[in-house]
Design a protein around this motif. Structure first.
Motif, PDB file in Angstrom:
ATOM      1  N   GLU A  99       0.846  -1.192   0.000  1.00 53.52           N
ATOM      2  CA  GLU A  99       0.000   0.000   0.000  1.00 53.52           C
ATOM      3  C   GLU A  99       0.878   1.238   0.000  1.00 53.52           C
ATOM      4  O   GLU A  99       1.883   1.298   0.700  1.00 53.52           O
TER       5      GLU A  99
ATOM      6  N   CYS B 201       1.722   5.033  -6.546  1.00 55.00           N
ATOM      7  CA  CYS B 201       1.327   3.627  -6.677  1.00 55.00           C
ATOM      8  C   CYS B 201       1.177   3.238  -8.142  1.00 55.00           C
ATOM      9  O   CYS B 201       1.603   2.150  -8.554  1.00 55.00           O
TER      10      CYS B 201
ATOM     11  N   SER C 260      -3.752   3.605  -0.401  1.00 57.48           N
ATOM     12  CA  SER C 260      -4.499   3.636   0.852  1.00 57.48           C
ATOM     13  C   SER C 260      -4.293   4.998   1.517  1.00 57.48           C
ATOM     14  O   SER C 260      -3.259   5.652   1.309  1.00 57.48           O
TER      15      SER C 260
ATOM     16  N   ASN D 163      -7.997   1.391   3.891  1.00 60.21           N
ATOM     17  CA  ASN D 163      -8.283   1.132   2.490  1.00 60.21           C
ATOM     18  C   ASN D 163      -9.741   0.724   2.363  1.00 60.21           C
ATOM     19  O   ASN D 163     -10.138  -0.357   2.804  1.00 60.21           O
TER      20      ASN D 163
END
Length: 200
Positions: free
Chosen positions: A47, A54, A68, A81
């Motif tokens: 995460e 990401c 997240s 999340n």
């Protein structure tokens, strides 16, 4: 494992490092594997605290990055999340540095290969880093709820560390056909190891 991540290990392989993208908070759940006598790590989940980070990291590395909401201070770490209903909350105090490491400490932190599967292959990366410095850490509060991994993470951690971190470089991505490599790929029991890496 919860980190303040300077994600040079993924982005530096492409000769790209841009602080607004490359620096982000990270949580990963991983296990320890062996393939063809080579020991390494295998990420079950990663995460990141920035959506763009990401997307870029996953696109380059094929590692299982996802976004997240992560909030952190020098004494608290919190993540949520909503897509997977995952939650992490912890309060802690950092203790003294461990000048002597046990064999288990070294086994957990000194890994120089990374493996990750895709739909068609298992990817293998070479990893280089200095020996991780580790400190004691006292957990005052810990709440971990990851429904997908409830059979793996269902007890309090048996060992915890804090580390200020080291620079990690990954290179040499090798793709191996999944049907060939899978037979040599061994997954041991998952240990819950929490390492905090913070760069304030």
């Amino acid at each position: 494992m919860a980190y303040k991540e300077s994600n040079q290990d993924v982005l530096r392989r492409m000769h790209t490092y841009f602080s607004p993208v490359s620096d982000f908070d990270e949580i990963n759940i991983r296990t320890y594997v062996k393939s063809n006598s080579k020991s390494g790590v295998y990420f079950l989940n990663i995460e990141g605290g920035k959506k763009l980070s990401c997307k870029v990291a996953k696109g380059i590395s094929e590692l299982p990055y996802r976004f997240s909401e992560i909030n952190r201070t020098d004494k608290k770490y919190q993540s949520q999340n909503s897509e997977f209903n995952d939650r992490l909350y912890m309060e802690f105090t950092i203790g003294k540095e461990q000048t002597e490491k046990s064999e288990l400490d070294k086994w957990l932190t000194e890994r120089y290969a990374l493996f990750q599967d895709t739909n068609e292959s298992i990817n293998e990366f070479e990893i280089h880093h200095l020996e991780w410095p580790i400190n004691e850490i006292e957990l005052h509060s810990l709440d971990i709820d990851y429904p997908r991994f409830e059979k793996l993470i269902n007890e309090k951690p048996s060992k915890t560390h804090y580390s200020k971190g080291v620079q990690v470089i990954a290179w040499g991505k090798i793709k191996k056909k999944l049907y060939i490599t899978l037979k040599a790929f061994v997954l041991p029991v998952v240990d819950c190891l929490i390492i905090l890496k913070q760069n304030f």
